[in-house]
Design a protein around this motif. Structure first.
Motif, PDB file in Angstrom:
ATOM      1  N   THR A 197       0.754  -1.120   0.034  1.00 19.33           N
ATOM      2  CA  THR A 197       0.081  -0.125  -0.005  1.00 19.33           C
ATOM      3  C   THR A 197       1.026   1.226  -0.155  1.00 19.33           C
ATOM      4  O   THR A 197       1.740   1.454   0.972  1.00 19.33           O
ATOM      5  N   PHE A 198       0.635   2.037  -1.023  1.00 15.00           N
ATOM      6  CA  PHE A 198       1.217   3.334  -1.109  1.00 15.00           C
ATOM      7  C   PHE A 198       0.554   4.482  -1.574  1.00 15.00           C
ATOM      8  O   PHE A 198       1.176   5.406  -1.764  1.00 15.00           O
TER       9      PHE A 198
ATOM     10  N   VAL B  71      -0.855  -0.557  -6.944  1.00 13.41           N
ATOM     11  CA  VAL B  71      -0.608  -1.938  -7.981  1.00 13.41           C
ATOM     12  C   VAL B  71       0.775  -2.158  -7.849  1.00 13.41           C
ATOM     13  O   VAL B  71       1.707  -1.193  -8.360  1.00 13.41           O
ATOM     14  N   SER B  72       1.076  -3.402  -7.462  1.00 15.70           N
ATOM     15  CA  SER B  72       2.562  -3.693  -7.400  1.00 15.70           C
ATOM     16  C   SER B  72       2.809  -5.226  -7.912  1.00 15.70           C
ATOM     17  O   SER B  72       1.826  -5.991  -7.761  1.00 15.70           O
TER      18      SER B  72
ATOM     19  N   ARG C 265       0.576   8.107   0.442  1.00 14.68           N
ATOM     20  CA  ARG C 265       1.847   8.657   0.525  1.00 14.68           C
ATOM     21  C   ARG C 265       1.319   9.747  -0.947  1.00 14.68           C
ATOM     22  O   ARG C 265       1.800  10.970  -0.710  1.00 14.68           O
TER      23      ARG C 265
ATOM     24  N   ARG D 220       3.397   8.071   9.233  1.00 12.14           N
ATOM     25  CA  ARG D 220       4.290   6.911   9.545  1.00 12.14           C
ATOM     26  C   ARG D 220       5.834   7.455   9.437  1.00 12.14           C
ATOM     27  O   ARG D 220       6.033   8.304   8.713  1.00 12.14           O
TER      28      ARG D 220
ATOM     29  N   PRO E  46       3.176  -0.850 -12.758  1.00 12.44           N
ATOM     30  CA  PRO E  46       2.974  -0.712 -11.054  1.00 12.44           C
ATOM     31  C   PRO E  46       2.754   0.849 -10.921  1.00 12.44           C
ATOM     32  O   PRO E  46       3.000   1.645 -11.750  1.00 12.44           O
TER      33      PRO E  46
ATOM     34  N   TYR F 103       7.701   7.946   6.145  1.00  8.00           N
ATOM     35  CA  TYR F 103       7.410   9.285   5.304  1.00  8.00           C
ATOM     36  C   TYR F 103       7.707  10.463   5.752  1.00  8.00           C
ATOM     37  O   TYR F 103       7.382  11.470   5.438  1.00  8.00           O
TER      38      TYR F 103
ATOM     39  N   ASN G 152      10.269  -3.444   7.216  1.00  2.00           N
ATOM     40  CA  ASN G 152       9.193  -3.846   6.565  1.00  2.00           C
ATOM     41  C   ASN G 152       8.767  -2.721   5.643  1.00  2.00           C
ATOM     42  O   ASN G 152       9.302  -1.671   5.612  1.00  2.00           O
ATOM     43  N   CYS G 153       7.818  -3.173   4.490  1.00  2.00           N
ATOM     44  CA  CYS G 153       7.242  -2.373   3.508  1.00  2.00           C
ATOM     45  C   CYS G 153       7.455  -0.759   3.794  1.00  2.00           C
ATOM     46  O   CYS G 153       6.784  -0.395   4.728  1.00  2.00           O
ATOM     47  N   LEU G 154       8.168  -0.425   2.894  1.00  2.00           N
ATOM     48  CA  LEU G 154       8.404   1.275   2.922  1.00  2.00           C
ATOM     49  C   LEU G 154       7.134   2.133   2.634  1.00  2.00           C
ATOM     50  O   LEU G 154       7.439   3.353   2.440  1.00  2.00           O
ATOM     51  N   GLY G 155       6.414   1.424   1.471  1.00  2.00           N
ATOM     52  CA  GLY G 155       5.443   2.312   0.711  1.00  2.00           C
ATOM     53  C   GLY G 155       6.079   2.483  -0.716  1.00  2.00           C
ATOM     54  O   GLY G 155       5.406   3.539  -0.981  1.00  2.00           O
ATOM     55  N   TRP G 156       6.881   1.881  -1.130  1.00  2.00           N
ATOM     56  CA  TRP G 156       7.324   2.226  -2.381  1.00  2.00           C
ATOM     57  C   TRP G 156       7.520   0.757  -3.473  1.00  2.00           C
ATOM     58  O   TRP G 156       8.424   0.765  -4.284  1.00  2.00           O
ATOM     59  N   CYS G 157       6.522  -0.098  -3.137  1.00  2.00           N
ATOM     60  CA  CYS G 157       6.437  -1.377  -3.763  1.00  2.00           C
ATOM     61  C   CYS G 157       6.408  -1.248  -5.189  1.00  2.00           C
ATOM     62  O   CYS G 157       6.867  -2.185  -5.850  1.00  2.00           O
ATOM     63  N   HIS G 158       5.955  -0.220  -5.764  1.00  2.16           N
ATOM     64  CA  HIS G 158       5.718   0.101  -7.299  1.00  2.16           C
ATOM     65  C   HIS G 158       7.261   0.443  -7.775  1.00  2.16           C
ATOM     66  O   HIS G 158       7.160   0.362  -8.937  1.00  2.16           O
TER      67      HIS G 158
END
Ligand code: SF4
Ligand code: FES
Lengths: 394, 155
Positions: free
Chosen positions: A82-83, A230-231, A86, A117, A237, A120, B118-124
């Motif tokens: 999830t992003f 979407v990833s 941001r 968070r 993505p 960020y 853990n996930c940084l929120g930049w998975c794309h």
């Protein structure tokens, strides 16, 4: 879910609009009741994942007689995959702030917080600039409401609202017992509206275009659009605003790479949908059964046939084991045992039937864990193990 | 008064003595010292009248509030699913190789620490990492080395 929506791309959230002052002015001219009705009629549900009706949340908090109340924007998105929050905070922070101001006016709050968070932190300088502009607008409109940024420090569980309050109160971010709910007893035990970043941005849209327009999007019980992250194995993505109610098949047709084996809807705490269920699974709020409709905070992870679902599950369990707050036994010990269990089966130290025991354990966790984290481990675990059992063993 | 004592007092007077200000104060110490030493925890405990065990218990809950010494630059490589799929292991190997330390360790010159997160929120844009608060995405074994070279040159 009554009908499926074709996959329509929407451009409401990220639309370049800079009319917060006018929209706020317009809504301040209306009665509180009218605004609450508009919000209720829109059918907007929380976009963080849990899906509580936003209008009702505002209404319940407005009815509380306490003098001190708070509006909190939950910007602690930590769900793997999830992003979108941001991106919203980067591109249209003013819409989020406008949503907070509207809520503050209605419930009678003078203080608000953005719980951001720790990952960020780089957003802070820009957000602070935005806050200065926003406070000036509020001064002009005569609304006594101030928003501050509260930084998280790296804990997934703090996205859970009561854990977030604990964290803001200077404690370990451990979820509280419910009830009482935040509408009565939130931050510092005062009535609090806590909304996700995206939910607040949608409130702005509803104020601007009206509930009716919002309900032209989506399907019954899942009205409106939603921002998706979407990833994974996809050629494109990124972040997309789509109508709710689409089928996973439609989604894969647009976003897959032609070799999609499964889609994880809703992040590590969501459900895995295997190819054979793509057509029957819809993205929305109602119901919780895979094959009917899937609630989601917006994370869509795509896996193609080269991926080992054992590795995927292993990675998710690793995550949960680490992020469990440790407060209750089913979750703390459960996560450890699930992780140990799948490894033992894979190494041949336990028979394949042991997986059924682990499935029973997730049932127990779903029933007895104190908060959503421990309860939702069962979602990914059972949907992966049941659909890709052979990959867990060989 | 030593530097740390002054820092703690400044933070406490900036944010306030109430319990709800504990996190910003702990974060303030981390910003300066990169970790919460036993002495810092004791000082905060005294200034805010919160039992030291409680301050410690709170700090240790959060992954960014380190309670062991860290380097000037804390590198946190995302290990969650998309980054794992897109090659975070090669990134870690390149880092370990370049810095000559293992995951979890700090270089002898106290400049770098390598951690996973853990996930940084930049998975794309996986794989991703943080160096202190700065984000780096779409990493390759070559690009991480270039990034670290720049940090090294700054010092
Ligand atoms: S379910 Fe897990 S995260 Fe939730 S309270 Fe229990 S131990 Fe904590
Ligand atoms: S999985 Fe690495 S940034 Fe999300």
């Amino acid at each position: 879910m009554t009908k499926t929506k074709q996959l329509n791309r929407i451009d409401l959230i990220f639309k370049n609009e800079n009319d917060c002052k006018e929209i706020l002015q317009k809504s301040f001219d209306r009665s509180h009741e009218e605004i609450i009705n508009e919000m209720v009629n829109s059918g907007l549900k929380g976009r963080g994942g849990a899906g509580f009706p936003t209008g009702l949340k505002w209404k319940l908090t407005a009815e509380e007689t306490e003098k001190k109340k708070y509006v909190i924007c939950n910007a602690d998105e930590g769900e793997p995959g999830t992003f979108k929050d941001r991106e919203i905070l980067t591109r249209v922070p003013h819409k989020v702030l406008a949503g907070m101001a509207m809520c503050a006016k209605i419930i009678g709050a003078k203080e608000g917080y953005i719980y951001l968070r720790g990952e960020y932190k780089f957003l802070v300088p820009d957000l602070k600039k935005e806050l200065r502009k926003f406070h000036d607008i509020l001064d002009e409109l005569g609304l006594n409401f101030r928003v501050e940024i509260f930084m998280g420090s790296g804990a997934y569980i703090c996205g859970e609202e009561s854990a977030l309050f604990e964290s803001m109160e200077g404690k370990r971010g451990e979820p509280r017992n419910k009830p009482p709910y935040p509408t009565q007893c939130g931050y510092l035990n005062k009535p609090t509206v806590i909304n996700n970043v995206e939910t607040l941005a949608h409130s702005y849209t509803i104020m601007k275009y009206g509930a009716k327009k919002f309900r032209e999007l989506g399907v019954k019980d899942s009205w409106g659009s939603k921002v998706f992250s979407v990833s994974g194995d996809t050629p494109i993505p990124g972040i997309y605003e789509l109508e709710l109610g689409m089928s996973v098949q439609d989604f894969v047709d647009d976003f897959g790479d032609g070799d999609t084996k499964a889609v994880q809807v809703g992040g590590a705490s969501g459900f895995l949908v295997p190819r054979k269920r793509f057509a029957k699974s819809h993205i929305g709020y109602q119901g919780k059964l895979t094959g009917v409709s899937l609630p989601t905070g917006g994370s869509m992870m795509i896996f193609n046939s080269s991926r080992s679902m054992y590795n995927v599950l292993n990675n998710y369990l690793d995550f949960f084991e680490e992020e469990s707050c440790g407060q209750c036994t089913p979750c703390r010990v459960g996560c450890q045992q699930l992780l140990k269990g799948i490894k033992a089966v894979k190494r041949g130290e336990k028979p394949a039937a042991y997986l059924d025991k682990l499935l029973k354990l997730t049932d127990t966790m779903r029933l007895t864990a104190k908060c959503g984290l421990g309860q939702s481990v069962a979602n990914s675990f059972s949907s992966i193990v049941e659909n890709f059992r052979e990959e867990m063993i060989y | 008064m030593d530097f740390q004592e002054k820092l703690v007092q400044e933070l406490v007077s900036k944010h306030g003595r109430d319990r709800e200000n504990l996190l910003p104060i702990l974060q303030g110490v981390i910003d300066e010292e990169r970790y919460l030493s036993e002495e810092a925890i004791l000082k905060i405990s005294k200034e805010m009248s919160i039992p030291a065990a409680d301050v410690y218990g709170t700090a240790s809950f959060y992954s960014f509030l380190d309670i062991v010494p860290r380097g000037k630059y804390v590198i946190r490589v995302c290990k969650t699913i998309t980054c794992a799929m897109k090659g975070k292991n090669q990134i870690l190997l390149a880092l370990e190789d370049f810095l000559k330390i293992k995951l979890g360790d700090t270089t002898p010159d106290k400049l770098f620490t390598i951690l996973e997160t853990n996930c940084l929120g930049w998975c794309h844009k996986a794989p991703a990492m943080l160096v202190n608060d700065d984000v780096y995405t779409e990493l390759t074994p070559d690009s991480v080395v270039d990034i670290l070279r720049e940090y090294k040159e700054e010092n």
